[in-house]
Design a protein around this motif. Sequence first.
Motif, mmCIF file in Angstrom:
data_model
loop_
_atom_site.group_PDB
_atom_site.id
_atom_site.type_symbol
_atom_site.label_atom_id
_atom_site.label_comp_id
_atom_site.label_asym_id
_atom_site.label_seq_id
_atom_site.Cartn_x
_atom_site.Cartn_y
_atom_site.Cartn_z
ATOM 1 N N LEU A 45 0.891 -1.314 -0.082
ATOM 2 C CA LEU A 45 -0.006 -0.152 0.050
ATOM 3 C C LEU A 45 0.874 1.196 0.063
ATOM 4 C CD1 LEU A 45 -2.517 -1.227 2.778
ATOM 5 C CD2 LEU A 45 -3.092 -1.013 0.147
ATOM 6 N N ASN A 46 0.774 2.259 -1.163
ATOM 7 C CA ASN A 46 1.194 3.563 -1.180
ATOM 8 C C ASN A 46 0.187 4.134 -0.772
ATOM 9 O OD1 ASN A 46 2.707 5.616 -1.984
ATOM 10 N ND2 ASN A 46 3.141 4.810 -3.848
ATOM 11 N N TYR A 47 0.348 4.566 0.634
ATOM 12 C CA TYR A 47 -0.800 5.273 1.175
ATOM 13 C C TYR A 47 -0.613 6.969 1.398
ATOM 14 C CZ TYR A 47 -3.999 7.136 4.967
ATOM 15 O OH TYR A 47 -4.796 8.090 5.759
ATOM 16 N N HIS A 48 -1.537 7.630 0.900
ATOM 17 C CA HIS A 48 -1.545 9.129 1.040
ATOM 18 C C HIS A 48 -2.853 9.755 1.546
ATOM 19 C CE1 HIS A 48 2.063 9.067 -1.743
ATOM 20 N NE2 HIS A 48 1.285 8.119 -2.078
ATOM 21 N N ALA A 49 -2.573 10.609 2.850
ATOM 22 C CA ALA A 49 -3.686 11.221 3.116
ATOM 23 C C ALA A 49 -3.513 12.535 2.509
ATOM 24 C CB ALA A 49 -3.715 11.404 4.872
ATOM 25 N N THR A 50 -4.732 13.169 1.940
ATOM 26 C CA THR A 50 -4.448 14.435 1.548
ATOM 27 C C THR A 50 -4.584 15.667 2.451
ATOM 28 O OG1 THR A 50 -6.916 14.551 1.312
ATOM 29 C CG2 THR A 50 -5.968 13.781 -0.630
ATOM 30 N N GLN A 51 -3.783 16.755 2.241
ATOM 31 C CA GLN A 51 -3.608 17.802 2.893
ATOM 32 C C GLN A 51 -4.406 19.148 2.680
ATOM 33 O OE1 GLN A 51 0.533 18.158 2.836
ATOM 34 N NE2 GLN A 51 0.987 16.073 3.780
ATOM 35 N N SER A 52 -4.643 19.224 1.301
ATOM 36 C CA SER A 52 -5.496 20.176 0.880
ATOM 37 C C SER A 52 -6.007 19.913 -0.537
ATOM 38 C CB SER A 52 -4.630 21.289 0.565
ATOM 39 O OG SER A 52 -3.543 21.000 -0.268
ATOM 40 N N GLN A 53 -6.841 20.483 -1.211
ATOM 41 C CA GLN A 53 -7.358 20.465 -2.547
ATOM 42 C C GLN A 53 -6.159 20.320 -3.705
ATOM 43 O OE1 GLN A 53 -10.363 19.445 -3.637
ATOM 44 N NE2 GLN A 53 -9.942 19.566 -5.821
ATOM 45 N N SER A 54 -5.375 21.275 -3.427
ATOM 46 C CA SER A 54 -4.221 21.084 -4.314
ATOM 47 C C SER A 54 -3.260 20.045 -3.963
ATOM 48 C CB SER A 54 -3.318 22.429 -4.128
ATOM 49 O OG SER A 54 -2.705 22.746 -2.812
ATOM 50 N N HIS A 55 -2.861 19.513 -2.980
ATOM 51 C CA HIS A 55 -2.089 18.264 -2.665
ATOM 52 C C HIS A 55 -3.044 16.932 -3.256
ATOM 53 C CE1 HIS A 55 -0.824 15.068 0.360
ATOM 54 N NE2 HIS A 55 0.317 15.269 -0.544
ATOM 55 N N PHE A 56 -4.143 16.973 -3.315
ATOM 56 C CA PHE A 56 -5.041 15.872 -3.811
ATOM 57 C C PHE A 56 -4.607 16.127 -5.078
ATOM 58 C CE2 PHE A 56 -9.020 14.782 -5.685
ATOM 59 C CZ PHE A 56 -9.106 13.345 -5.414
ATOM 60 N N LEU A 57 -4.924 16.984 -5.743
ATOM 61 C CA LEU A 57 -4.636 17.086 -7.534
ATOM 62 C C LEU A 57 -3.345 16.634 -7.740
ATOM 63 C CD1 LEU A 57 -6.647 20.469 -8.034
ATOM 64 C CD2 LEU A 57 -7.220 17.948 -8.621
ATOM 65 N N GLU A 58 -2.107 17.083 -7.046
ATOM 66 C CA GLU A 58 -1.084 16.681 -7.221
ATOM 67 C C GLU A 58 -0.781 15.155 -7.010
ATOM 68 O OE1 GLU A 58 2.402 18.280 -4.768
ATOM 69 O OE2 GLU A 58 1.407 20.165 -4.721
ATOM 70 N N LEU A 59 -1.402 14.536 -6.148
ATOM 71 C CA LEU A 59 -1.154 13.187 -5.783
ATOM 72 C C LEU A 59 -2.039 12.341 -7.157
ATOM 73 C CD1 LEU A 59 -2.471 12.637 -2.024
ATOM 74 C CD2 LEU A 59 -0.004 12.146 -3.090
ATOM 75 N N LEU A 60 -2.977 12.869 -7.686
ATOM 76 C CA LEU A 60 -3.439 12.297 -8.740
ATOM 77 C C LEU A 60 -2.648 12.276 -10.122
ATOM 78 C CD1 LEU A 60 -6.986 13.464 -8.686
ATOM 79 C CD2 LEU A 60 -6.405 11.392 -8.018
ATOM 80 N N LYS A 61 -1.470 13.120 -10.022
ATOM 81 C CA LYS A 61 -0.489 13.180 -10.968
ATOM 82 C C LYS A 61 0.686 12.364 -10.732
ATOM 83 C CE LYS A 61 -2.032 17.902 -12.585
ATOM 84 N NZ LYS A 61 -1.706 18.981 -12.379
ATOM 85 N N ASP A 62 0.757 11.764 -9.599
ATOM 86 C CA ASP A 62 2.071 10.997 -8.996
ATOM 87 C C ASP A 62 2.196 9.948 -9.987
ATOM 88 O OD1 ASP A 62 3.526 9.114 -7.712
ATOM 89 O OD2 ASP A 62 3.169 10.492 -5.855
#
Length: 135
Positions: free
Chosen positions: A35-52
């Motif tokens: 599991l490569n787990y990420h808790a979002t910290q903000s909307q912009s962080h969420f959008l960054e994670l979607l591009k990982d």
Amino acid sequence: MKKSAFVIHNPISGTQNPKRIKDLLFKELGSLYTLNYHATQSQSHFLELLKDDALKEANLFICCGGDGTLSAGAAVAKDLKLTLAIVPVGSGNGLAKSLGITNVKSALQKIKEGKVCNIDCLLVNDQWSFNVSGL
């Protein structure tokens, strides 16, 4: 070798304890997936994670959140041709309920069983919709 799962968790979605959700994910799925787990910290962080790049390489994309989080995740999963696992932790969870996923434990059970289904999507004003749409 275990398969990989990229997990995005919106910890402010709904009222459930985010640590409990994370712990359940690792307890129930850790033996099956790395599991490569990420808790979002903000909307912009969420959008960054979607591009990982790791998301693009994952065998499974697990999205934990409410309908907004899941819709954004579903759009990316569709574009990357990834299998999306929905873990409903929002207040409404309309998409999950329409798919028979009633709570976190039922979602994790479906993931462990490898339950997969196709869902319809609709392009509205250049945005993908997977549950409800507004104009």
